[in-house]
Enzyme design. Structure first.
Site, PDB file in Angstrom:
ATOM      1  N   VAL A  11       0.870  -1.182   0.000  1.00 51.92           N
ATOM      2  CA  VAL A  11       0.000   0.000   0.000  1.00 51.92           C
ATOM      3  C   VAL A  11       0.900   1.224   0.000  1.00 51.92           C
ATOM      4  CG1 VAL A  11      -2.022  -1.059   1.097  1.00 51.92           C
ATOM      5  CG2 VAL A  11      -0.213  -0.118   2.531  1.00 51.92           C
ATOM      6  N   SER A  12       0.347   2.342  -0.441  1.00 50.93           N
ATOM      7  CA  SER A  12       1.211   3.515  -0.625  1.00 50.93           C
ATOM      8  C   SER A  12       1.278   4.441   0.585  1.00 50.93           C
ATOM      9  CB  SER A  12       0.763   4.314  -1.853  1.00 50.93           C
ATOM     10  OG  SER A  12      -0.601   4.623  -1.760  1.00 50.93           O
ATOM     11  N   THR A  13       0.304   4.363   1.487  1.00 49.79           N
ATOM     12  CA  THR A  13       0.350   5.259   2.652  1.00 49.79           C
ATOM     13  C   THR A  13       0.145   4.480   3.939  1.00 49.79           C
ATOM     14  OG1 THR A  13      -2.028   5.713   2.490  1.00 49.79           O
ATOM     15  CG2 THR A  13      -0.554   7.257   1.367  1.00 49.79           C
ATOM     16  N   GLN A  16      -3.281   3.083   5.147  1.00 48.93           N
ATOM     17  CA  GLN A  16      -3.917   1.987   4.424  1.00 48.93           C
ATOM     18  C   GLN A  16      -3.397   0.660   4.983  1.00 48.93           C
ATOM     19  OE1 GLN A  16      -2.620   3.183   0.440  1.00 48.93           O
ATOM     20  NE2 GLN A  16      -4.745   3.588  -0.101  1.00 48.93           N
TER      21      GLN A  16
END
Length: 201
Positions: A11-13, A16
């Site tokens: 996931v990118s952040t 999340q």
């Protein structure tokens, strides 16, 4: 058992969670008859070069401890088209395939895989050309607005402007490190200024 596989979820952040990807990929592995060797989770932006979990999977692949990498979608694995192509080529050399949850398998040593590699290489080149074009058009637009780019003729560099202060500080017995810190320049710049000063004296 079937092929040995590593599950990779990203996931990118930080707000999340990889849990949904892991749950779906675990089910996908069971249906496909894969023996899951490990589950690797990562929080990193798509462009981030710091991918510790992905690097661990590459180490497993190189050690011939896995046959496949399971991902929810290909964009979770590659940082860019070029990076995707590079890592797929590495994995192909170790006889490891990347399998997306859509059921699409990327094996570069098959005719389908070689076609994919050719397409990816073309896309990577297109992305590089596009970036280059954007940079050029950005510079052209800046010039059109009258912005002067780069050092202009007759314009002195920062080290030239600070040279008198450096020479003065050295004469007072200040250390090069102190001068560099005080003037916001590197120690090497101080050394260069003093070298030029001695040559011209």
């Amino acid at each position: 058992m079937g092929q040995r596989a590593a599950i990779y979820a990203r996931v990118s952040t930080a707000d999340q969670s990889c849990d949904r990807q892991v749950l779906e990929l675990t089910g996908f592995a069971e249906r496909g008859g894969y023996e899951v060797i490990g589950v690797f989770k990562e929080t990193a932006s798509g462009a981030s070069a710091n991918r510790a979990a992905r690097n661990r999977i590459l180490d497993l692949a190189q050690a011939r401890q896995i046959d496949a990498v399971l991902v929810s979608e290909l964009s979770r694995w590659g940082r860019s088209t070029q990076d995707l192509l590079d890592t797929l080529n590495k994995l192909a050399g170790w006889k490891v395939s990347v399998v997306a949850m859509s059921g699409m398998t990327f094996e570069l040593d098959t005719p389908h895989g070689r076609m994919m590699a050719t397409m990816l290489a073309g896309i990577a080149q297109f992305e590089r050309d596009l970036l280059s074009e954007r940079v050029k058009s950005g510079l052209a637009a800046a010039r059109a607005r009258g912005k002067k780019l780069g050092r202009q003729p007759g314009q002195r560099s920062k080290s030239d402007k600070l040279a008198p202060k450096v020479v003065q500080a050295v004469a007072k017995g200040r250390s090069y490190r102190w001068i560099a810190r005080d003037l916001g320049i590197s120690k090497n710049t101080v050394l260069d200024i003093m070298k030029r000063h001695r040559e011209n004296s």
